[in-house]
Design an enzyme around this catalytic site. Structure first.
Site, mmCIF file in Angstrom:
data_model
loop_
_atom_site.group_PDB
_atom_site.id
_atom_site.type_symbol
_atom_site.label_atom_id
_atom_site.label_comp_id
_atom_site.label_asym_id
_atom_site.label_seq_id
_atom_site.Cartn_x
_atom_site.Cartn_y
_atom_site.Cartn_z
ATOM 1 N N GLN A 270 23.245 36.755 54.092
ATOM 2 C CA GLN A 270 22.037 37.536 54.249
ATOM 3 C C GLN A 270 22.289 38.888 53.772
ATOM 4 O O GLN A 270 21.508 39.496 53.276
ATOM 5 C CB GLN A 270 21.334 37.388 55.635
ATOM 6 C CG GLN A 270 20.089 38.009 55.795
ATOM 7 C CD GLN A 270 19.143 37.334 54.841
ATOM 8 O OE1 GLN A 270 19.056 36.349 54.910
ATOM 9 N NE2 GLN A 270 18.189 37.955 54.189
ATOM 10 N N HIS A 273 21.893 40.435 50.354
ATOM 11 C CA HIS A 273 20.581 40.714 49.587
ATOM 12 C C HIS A 273 20.439 42.047 49.097
ATOM 13 O O HIS A 273 19.923 42.218 48.159
ATOM 14 C CB HIS A 273 19.710 40.056 50.646
ATOM 15 C CG HIS A 273 19.044 38.535 50.419
ATOM 16 N ND1 HIS A 273 18.651 38.407 49.268
ATOM 17 C CD2 HIS A 273 18.761 37.821 51.387
ATOM 18 C CE1 HIS A 273 18.378 36.799 49.354
ATOM 19 N NE2 HIS A 273 18.427 36.597 50.475
ATOM 20 N N GLU A 339 12.570 36.466 60.300
ATOM 21 C CA GLU A 339 12.413 35.767 59.461
ATOM 22 C C GLU A 339 13.377 34.546 59.489
ATOM 23 O O GLU A 339 12.750 33.316 59.024
ATOM 24 C CB GLU A 339 12.564 36.403 57.887
ATOM 25 C CG GLU A 339 12.305 35.719 56.660
ATOM 26 C CD GLU A 339 12.863 36.348 55.374
ATOM 27 O OE1 GLU A 339 13.653 37.252 55.565
ATOM 28 O OE2 GLU A 339 12.283 36.106 54.534
ATOM 29 N N HIS A 340 14.508 34.418 59.329
ATOM 30 C CA HIS A 340 15.362 33.206 59.616
ATOM 31 C C HIS A 340 16.302 33.363 60.856
ATOM 32 O O HIS A 340 16.630 34.238 61.343
ATOM 33 C CB HIS A 340 16.390 33.389 58.473
ATOM 34 C CG HIS A 340 16.158 33.413 57.156
ATOM 35 N ND1 HIS A 340 15.847 34.602 56.161
ATOM 36 C CD2 HIS A 340 15.360 32.431 56.228
ATOM 37 C CE1 HIS A 340 15.516 34.429 55.300
ATOM 38 N NE2 HIS A 340 15.086 33.044 55.024
ATOM 39 N N ASP A 373 17.053 28.346 51.771
ATOM 40 C CA ASP A 373 16.594 29.047 50.392
ATOM 41 C C ASP A 373 16.545 28.551 49.120
ATOM 42 O O ASP A 373 15.862 29.095 48.195
ATOM 43 C CB ASP A 373 17.963 30.095 50.193
ATOM 44 C CG ASP A 373 17.779 31.194 51.324
ATOM 45 O OD1 ASP A 373 16.701 31.417 52.205
ATOM 46 O OD2 ASP A 373 18.915 31.843 51.613
ATOM 47 N N HIS A 432 -33.757 33.331 64.015
ATOM 48 C CA HIS A 432 -32.705 32.318 64.307
ATOM 49 C C HIS A 432 -33.610 31.325 65.146
ATOM 50 O O HIS A 432 -33.608 29.937 64.965
ATOM 51 C CB HIS A 432 -31.527 32.822 64.940
ATOM 52 C CG HIS A 432 -30.437 33.422 64.045
ATOM 53 N ND1 HIS A 432 -30.683 34.712 63.159
ATOM 54 C CD2 HIS A 432 -29.292 32.979 63.649
ATOM 55 C CE1 HIS A 432 -29.688 34.912 62.651
ATOM 56 N NE2 HIS A 432 -28.795 33.805 62.925
HETATM 57 P P1 NAD Z 1 10.679 42.780 41.051
HETATM 58 O O1 NAD Z 1 10.490 41.861 40.243
HETATM 59 O O2 NAD Z 1 10.147 42.568 42.523
HETATM 60 O O3 NAD Z 1 10.511 44.267 40.540
HETATM 61 C C1 NAD Z 1 10.836 44.450 39.302
HETATM 62 C C2 NAD Z 1 9.544 45.460 38.563
HETATM 63 O O4 NAD Z 1 9.473 46.651 39.575
HETATM 64 C C3 NAD Z 1 9.883 45.888 37.268
HETATM 65 O O5 NAD Z 1 9.442 44.945 36.436
HETATM 66 C C4 NAD Z 1 9.016 47.173 37.374
HETATM 67 O O6 NAD Z 1 7.707 46.840 36.857
HETATM 68 C C5 NAD Z 1 8.857 47.616 38.758
HETATM 69 N N1 NAD Z 1 9.445 48.795 39.099
HETATM 70 C C6 NAD Z 1 10.855 49.146 39.401
HETATM 71 N N2 NAD Z 1 11.171 50.458 39.368
HETATM 72 C C7 NAD Z 1 9.873 50.979 39.048
HETATM 73 C C8 NAD Z 1 9.470 52.633 38.951
HETATM 74 N N3 NAD Z 1 10.208 53.402 39.070
HETATM 75 N N4 NAD Z 1 8.337 52.768 38.717
HETATM 76 C C9 NAD Z 1 7.369 51.694 38.694
HETATM 77 N N5 NAD Z 1 7.435 50.292 38.849
HETATM 78 C C10 NAD Z 1 8.546 49.971 38.984
HETATM 79 O O7 NAD Z 1 12.294 42.567 41.367
HETATM 80 P P2 NAD Z 1 13.536 43.360 42.065
HETATM 81 O O8 NAD Z 1 13.428 44.819 42.213
HETATM 82 O O9 NAD Z 1 14.697 42.868 41.845
HETATM 83 O O10 NAD Z 1 12.914 43.013 43.698
HETATM 84 C C11 NAD Z 1 13.095 41.780 44.233
HETATM 85 C C12 NAD Z 1 12.538 41.897 45.575
HETATM 86 O O11 NAD Z 1 12.442 40.569 46.049
HETATM 87 C C13 NAD Z 1 13.969 42.128 46.537
HETATM 88 O O12 NAD Z 1 13.617 43.137 47.660
HETATM 89 C C14 NAD Z 1 14.353 40.672 47.118
HETATM 90 O O13 NAD Z 1 14.819 40.778 48.340
HETATM 91 C C15 NAD Z 1 13.135 40.217 47.310
HETATM 92 N N6 NAD Z 1 12.889 38.720 47.374
HETATM 93 C C16 NAD Z 1 12.524 38.270 48.672
HETATM 94 C C17 NAD Z 1 12.575 36.907 48.742
HETATM 95 C C18 NAD Z 1 12.133 36.226 49.913
HETATM 96 O O14 NAD Z 1 11.341 35.039 49.937
HETATM 97 N N7 NAD Z 1 11.928 36.821 51.045
HETATM 98 C C19 NAD Z 1 12.977 35.968 47.580
HETATM 99 C C20 NAD Z 1 13.395 36.527 46.312
HETATM 100 C C21 NAD Z 1 13.420 37.961 46.231
#
Ligand code: NAD
Length: 443
Positions: A270, A273, A339-340, A373, A432
């Site tokens: 975890q 992440h 969450e988990h 997961d 009513h």
């Molecule tokens: P993401 O797809 O959520 O975000 C990427 C997008 O963020 C980009 O396409 C862009 O449009 C936008 N972005 C980034 N910087 C920016 C800026 N400065 N201004 C405007 N827009 C901006 O991908 P990520 O960033 O890799 O984040 C994924 C998140 O999802 C992580 O926090 C991860 O922990 C989470 N997650 C959670 C689970 C769950 O089930 N809880 C599963 C998978 C992922």
């Protein structure tokens, strides 16, 4: 890797019983998410997509994802045969799909509930799928076909008519082949090449090429989360969301039967992440030696991880809560509402009865969170930040709504009518009462 003399991956240890009340309350808190600031940054992006539609999506993909797009949407049928996917990965996706489908199909509630509350007064409830759903599959820093499965499979088995997947495009303007393969498996009608707030805006309001949806699902970074919260409060969008999301977290309850290698591996899985990940170990009646073994194991395993830098930061903010009894352990865990929740306990299965608040529970030494997961069958889109107190994780019911109906006979209304008239008069709602009176008087 050189071993430093001082432990690098050290969790803060707290003796729960002797901690003052304010400290106990603080232990339940997660890092504060600054949503006001994020809302202000996200709003202009949403407005731009509403104003300029597809052109805005193409421009934002260029500036935020460094991707050149010739089109914003790929429609089904997708060209699956030409996707460059490793055969072993494809087989793994197929197995995960089968397990997740089996578990989520079993959750469908298609049977109509019928109850005759008084003679001639028949109430019923039936389910219908939400017609158009938008599934956000994050793609900023990792490829996440697992999230596409966790959202797409329940949408498919619930019978949603239009499943639209959205994910950030890669620099060459494509979507990862693994995500495209899952889009095909779950019967998605289209894949939107957009990430972040702009993807959420396009799903909520629609553009020339993107059909508007009724409900938006999926995790994402703070841009995605803030945009989801904004659009769900806009009556123009008329869209709902699955749940509020925050950084992922795990709480492990372990007793002296727990294996230090397993406990350490679960905490680290975890912690890798992200730097905001929450990792908590509740240690039941541990000796100093047992605690030391787990700490040493965390240190050893963490040093070997490719994402050691992220782990160093998240582990540094994480907690070991020392308690004396199982009851105390669950009291803390239920207040934290993780969450988990992983149970490394003697008779772990029996202890599940003590769980009141958690997103998903992993029971016994051979049930690592990683299985939930990816592939055991349960969903990984779960409530974080303590929301497990009132929210369920994403499941098949999240893609359905339940409609109630009633059919009342003349005899039924003769009995029920006077009750309704009395209550309507009590509330001063004459019309009513009248709707019942005219029927009771009719011959
Ligand atoms: P993401 O797809 O959520 O975000 C990427 C997008 O963020 C980009 O396409 C862009 O449009 C936008 N972005 C980034 N910087 C920016 C800026 N400065 N201004 C405007 N827009 C901006 O991908 P990520 O960033 O890799 O984040 C994924 C998140 O999802 C992580 O926090 C991860 O922990 C989470 N997650 C959670 C689970 C769950 O089930 N809880 C599963 C998978 C992922």
């Amino acid at each position: 890797i050189q071993k430093s003399p001082i432990a690098d991956f050290r969790m803060r240890s707290v003796d729960y019983e002797s901690a003052p009340a304010e400290e106990k309350a603080r232990l339940l808190k997660r890092p504060v998410l600054k949503f006001d600031e994020m809302m202000a940054k996200v709003r202009p992006i949403i407005d731009e997509v509403r104003r300029r539609g597809d052109k805005a999506l193409i421009d934002l993909a260029a500036t935020l994802d460094r991707a050149q797009l010739s089109e914003t949407v790929i429609r089904s049928p997708f060209d699956i045969d030409s996707l460059p996917i490793d055969k072993n990965v494809k087989d793994a996706i197929d197995q995960a799909y089968a397990n997740i489908k089996q578990f989520h199909a079993a959750q469908i509630t298609n049977e109509t509930l019928i109850v005759e509350t008084m003679p001639g007064v028949v109430c019923s409830r039936f389910a219908r799928p939400i017609a158009r759903v938008g599934l956000y599959v994050p793609g900023g820093t990792a490829v996440l076909p697992s999230t596409a499965l966790m959202l797409g499979v329940p949408a498919q088995v619930a019978g949603c008519q239009q499943i639209l997947l959205a994910s950030p495009p890669r620099p060459d303007g494509t979507i990862s082949p693994e995500v495209m393969y899952v889009a095909h498996l779950v019967g998605a009608s289209a894949v939107l090449k957009a990430g972040g707030a702009q993807a959420i805006a396009a799903l909520a309001y629609g553009t020339e090429s993107v059909p508007k949806v009724d409900k938006i699902f999926g995790p994402g970074n703070q841009w995605v989360t803030a945009a989801k919260m904004l659009v769900q409060n806009d009556t123009d969008a008329l869209v709902s969301i699955d749940m509020p999301a925050g950084p992922s977290e795990v709480l492990v309850i372990a007793d002296d039967t727990a294996r230090p290698t397993f406990v350490a591996a679960d905490l680290l899985s975890q912690a890798e992440h992200g730097v905001d990940s929450q990792v908590v170990l509740v240690a039941v009646n541990f000796s100093h030696n047992q605690l030391q073994q787990i700490e040493d194991e965390i240190e050893k395993q963490a040093r070997a991880l490719p994402r050691a830098e992220i782990v160093r930061e998240s582990i540094g903010k994480s907690l070991i809560i020392q308690v004396s009894t199982i009851e105390e352990a669950f009291e803390f865990s239920n207040s934290y509402a993780p969450e988990h929740l992983i149970l490394h306990l003697k008779d772990a299965k029996r202890r599940v009865d003590l769980v009141q608040n958690a997103g998903s529970v992993f029971v016994g030494p051979y049930s690592p969170e990683s299985c939930g997961d990816y592939a055991s069958g349960t969903n990984h889109t779960l409530p974080t930040n303590g929301y497990a107190r009132q929210y369920s994780g994403v499941n098949t019911l999240s893609f359905q709504k339940h409609i109630t109906s009633q059919e009342i006979s003349k005899e039924g209304l003769d009995k029920l009518g006077p009750v309704v008239i009395r209550l309507a008069e009590c509330e001063g709602l004459e019309a009513h009462a009248n709707a019942v009176r005219v029927r009771l008087k009719a011959t």
